[in-house]
Scaffold this active site. Structure first.
Site, PDB file in Angstrom:
ATOM      1  N   ASP A   1       0.867  -1.168   0.000  1.00 52.92           N
ATOM      2  CA  ASP A   1       0.000   0.000   0.000  1.00 52.92           C
ATOM      3  C   ASP A   1       0.913   1.229   0.000  1.00 52.92           C
ATOM      4  OD1 ASP A   1      -2.105   1.790   0.115  1.00 52.92           O
ATOM      5  OD2 ASP A   1      -3.196   0.705   1.673  1.00 52.92           O
TER       6      ASP A   1
HETATM    7  C1  BGC Z   1      -5.116   3.169   0.082  1.00 57.41           C
HETATM    8  C2  BGC Z   1      -5.160   2.174  -1.054  1.00 57.41           C
HETATM    9  C3  BGC Z   1      -4.943   2.888  -2.350  1.00 57.41           C
HETATM   10  C4  BGC Z   1      -3.634   3.641  -2.317  1.00 57.41           C
HETATM   11  C5  BGC Z   1      -3.298   4.380  -3.598  1.00 57.41           C
HETATM   12  C6  BGC Z   1      -3.891   4.059   0.011  1.00 57.41           C
HETATM   13  O1  BGC Z   1      -4.009   5.114   0.901  1.00 57.41           O
HETATM   14  O2  BGC Z   1      -5.145   2.483   1.315  1.00 57.41           O
HETATM   15  O3  BGC Z   1      -6.381   1.491  -1.049  1.00 57.41           O
HETATM   16  O4  BGC Z   1      -4.990   1.980  -3.417  1.00 57.41           O
HETATM   17  O5  BGC Z   1      -3.698   4.582  -1.265  1.00 57.41           O
HETATM   18  O6  BGC Z   1      -4.102   5.467  -3.781  1.00 57.41           O
END
Ligand code: BGC
Length: 753
Positions: free
Chosen positions: A275
């Site tokens: 993530d």
């Molecule tokens: C989220 C993810 C997301 C990523 C990219 C993170 O803060 O938890 O679900 O895909 O950001 O935007």
């Protein structure tokens, strides 16, 4: 031609000749994936060390420095490709509910917004999950994105979790089936989907610092089972590991989760991407199973850039592991079809009108009719006066916030920036331009349909007096990165509902929320519709249900509590740590920065283990406000003729009859009582089917049970075990219902982990 390229071409030719159409489907899939493995392997052999190193970390476009030598579209991330080998640049976009464009970083770029994922889960219709995924994938491809950060499947353990709207409910079977179909839909466009967030990212408060603690067998029987079913069915090219720790180690450097469960037990061949900002080490993360650092600029330090290269050169990360990381990424890229079907170089036209229908169907089937005393609904089109109140129902419907935010076709008629909180930098309270007022007017052209904003309960009550129906639109905004500290409706809405219900006996409350809200007025209003965040055709969907042009057929994918004290954790853990960090920041403390926002680490225990949601309520004999699986229709359904085939495999058959006067759809649910690793016994959802029937029509339903859904996980084997013996079972309309009861006698069954 160099030897390397010759070997590569030979491997590529071999690959394509192995997928002959004469092979049976299963063999073809195995062959194709073998060929994907062989092709990935050949590419790894052809890559230089620099090229390999370049592929294991991604840029976050707004912060990337130095900017890599590729055109970066403002979005979640980019990984430069290797043109000499035909390896595409990976262009990542969030895509849970549509191609995201959170705070309009791509000015004017709209996309189709599905309803919240929880609404799709509420359809109990896997076909709609597939169609939604396929729609998003098609739009992403046309916008030149090829890696979609979709497939959120964390189980709802807490009714207040800020991100419940992005997930698929509290049951591993329902969530697993739905996410698998969604991923299949996305990847049917020959692009990559993730499944996320692996694992136990069950609350947003302190998500980057908290340690989620649970028994490993219990985790296998719950959250991990949803992932396992989703991965098997959807075969996502990538798995996104979560922010939080699981039993002591960060999910993105967690040997047990990544190497043992995912890659060894489940034989997962794709890649693990982090993530955004979830990486905390170089060697440990690489060795323990992380294959790619996403949006590296968001990490506290850049762990997979120069530090990573140094570690490889010094032998602290073996070359074989780097090869494995790259091979996995390439396997996903090839196996999803992306390698052979590159996305277009520039944006292509999109059939938004057709895609809007996909969004509308999901909204219509996901809306749940919770209460309908005296058959207040459907409303006759001969109604003369309808008053709509609150939630900007004159212009639109609310959406959930965070990385999943879609800038929908039609724009955002209401958009409120946040002034504080962890979501402030990337979320705004946003309404999609789908006006319930206009949609209701269109279906009842002879009626006076008016709107009052609801800010003054007295004025709203006065407007509601004498109307054929007063419809209060209640709203509760939820977002990624924050949990609400109360599940009550904000801004005096309870008083508003009371006032309107007091003035007009025919009051309907339409709830636009990411999950349950407290309903102290439940007994004072005759009708309630849970519309979730219904997406860019939400207004039309609500209107169609209101007048009965569409029969409500949604069922709750999560339990609605009477009061927060019924839930395992009445409020988010870590609030004290969060508030302390906020206080320090407000006082000007500059050390409060980064992904953690200065929140001190804390632990969240999940003592309920696998008894998530309805199983928790059943174990404690708690009667919720509305149970899992619940939802009314405008007709009625009867079940009969239960037949159980047991022994080595459980199949349950029965007849469903539409015993009412209108056509409609039902979701008969099979629950089987089984023992968990913790020794608790609970009825578990073991099968469901959505059936659409004309009045008087009967359909025979046969549900064959995946043994893992009724098994216990045994760490000493390790694997799944269904003990020999008797298993009570029920077919019902919701969890706890027992329209038909029976029992199965099952042989001992085992399955690999
Ligand atoms: C989220 C993810 C997301 C990523 C990219 C993170 O803060 O938890 O679900 O895909 O950001 O935007």
């Amino acid at each position: 031609m160099t030897k390397k390229i010759a070997a590569l071409l030979a491997a590529l030719t071999l690959g394509s000749s192995m997928t002959a159409p004469v092979l049976a489907q299963q063999t073809a899939k195995t062959q194709a994936s073998q060929s994907a493995e062989a092709r990935a392997d050949a590419l790894v052999k052809a890559m230089t060390l620099e090229e390999k190193l370049q592929f294991v970390h991604g840029y976050f476009p707004p912060l990337a420095k130095p900017v890599p030598p590729i055109a970066m579209i403002p979005s979640a991330g980019h990984i430069p490709g290797i043109p000499r080998l035909g390896i595409p640049t990976l262009r990542e976009s969030d895509a849970s509910l549509g191609v995201a464009n959170q705070i309009e970083q791509r000015k004017g770029d709209v996309a189709t917004a599905l309803p919240a994922s929880i609404a799709t889960a509420a359809t109990f219709n896997p076909r709609l999950a597939f169609e939604g995924g396929a729609m998003i994938g098609a739009e992403a491809r046309a916008k030149t994105f090829n890696v979609l950060l979709a497939g959120g499947v964390n189980l709802t353990r807490d009714p207040w979790n800020g991100r419940n709207f992005e997930y698929l409910g509290e049951d591993p079977l329902l969530a697993g089936v739905m996410v698998g179909e969604h991923i299949k839909g996305v990847q049917s466009n020959h692009i990559v989907s993730t499944i996320k967030h692996f694992a136990l990212n069950s609350q947003e408060t302190g998500r980057t610092v908290l340690d989620a603690r649970i028994g490993t067998a219990q985790l296998r029987e719950s959250d991990l089972l949803a992932f396992q079913l989703g991965i098997e069915a959807g075969q996502p090219a990538s798995v996104m590991c979560a922010y939080n720790k699981v039993n002591g180690d960060y999910a993105c450097e967690n040997d047990w989760l990544l190497n043992k469960v995912l890659k060894q037990d489940w034989a997962y061949k794709g890649w693990v991407m982090s993530d955004w900002g979830a990486v905390h080490s170089t060697e440990k993360a690489a060795i323990n199973g992380l294959d790619q650092d996403s949006g590296q600029e968001l990490d506290d330090r850049m762990f997979f850039d120069t530090k990573f290269a140094e570690a490889v050169k010094a032998g602290r990360i073996p070359m074989s592991r780097l090869d494995d990381m790259v091979r996995r990424i390439l396997f996903g890229v090839i196996d999803s079809g992306l390698m052979d079907n590159p996305v277009p170089e520039s944006a292509q036209p999109i059939d938004y009108a057709r895609h809007a229908e996909v969004a509308q169907r999901a909204a219509e089937e996901g809306i749940v009719l919770l209460k309908n005393e005296g058959n207040l609904l459907p409303l006759a089109k001969s109604a003369k006066k309808i008053v709509l109140i609150g939630a900007h129902a004159d212009v639109g419907v609310l959406s959930g916030g965070g990385s999943s935010q879609v800038r929908s076709v039609g724009g955002a008629p209401v958009e409120i920036p946040l002034t504080k909180g962890a979501a402030a930098s990337f979320a705004r309270i946003t309404w999609h331009a789908s006006s319930p007022l206009k949609a209701i007017q269109a279906l009842a052209p002879g009626a006076s349909v008016t709107y009052v904003d609801g800010s003054d309960p007295k004025a709203a009550a006065a407007a509601a007096k004498g109307a054929d129906m007063a419809v209060v639109f209640a709203w509760a905004w939820r977002t990624e990165a924050q949990d609400p500290e109360s599940m009550a409706l904000p801004e005096n809405q309870d008083a508003l509902i009371d006032a309107v219900a007091g003035a007009n006996k025919k009051t309907l409350v339409v709830v636009e929320a990411g999950g349950p809200v407290l309903m102290p007025w439940v007994s004072r209003v005759p009708a309630i519709l849970q519309a979730w965040y219904p997406g860019q055709r939400g207004g039309e969907a609500i209107a169609n249900i209101l007048f009965g042009d569409v029969d409500p057929s949604g069922r709750l994918p999560i339990t609605f509590p009477v009061a927060v004290k019924q839930a395992p954790r009445p409020e988010p853990l870590g609030l004290a740590e969060l508030h302390a960090a906020e206080t320090r920041r407000d006082a000007g403390d500059k050390t409060v920065y980064g992904m953690s926002g200065g929140v001190a680490p804390f632990t969240v225990e999940y003592p309920e283990g696998a008894d998530v949601g309805y199983r928790w309520y059943a174990a404690r004999n708690q009667k919720p406000l509305f149970p899992f699986g619940y939802g009314l229709t405008y007709t009625s359904f009867r079940y009969a003729n239960l037949k159980v085939s047991d022994g080595a495999r459980l199949t349950v058959e029965f007849d469903v009859t539409n015993s009412g006067k209108r056509a409609g759809a039902d979701v008969p649910q099979l629950y089987v009582e089984a023992k968990s690793a913790a020794g608790t016994k609970a009825y578990r959802l073991a099968g469901f089917e959505k059936v659409r029937l004309h009045p008087g029509e009967t359909r025979h339903v046969a549900l064959t049970v995946d043994p893992r859904v009724i098994a216990r996980f045994d760490n000493t084997v390790p694997g799944w075990i269904v003990d020999a013996g008797a298993y009570p079972l029920r077919v019902g309309h919701f969890a706890g219902d027992a329209a038909l009861e029976g029992s199965a006698r099952l042989d001992r069954m085992t399955a690999k982990p």
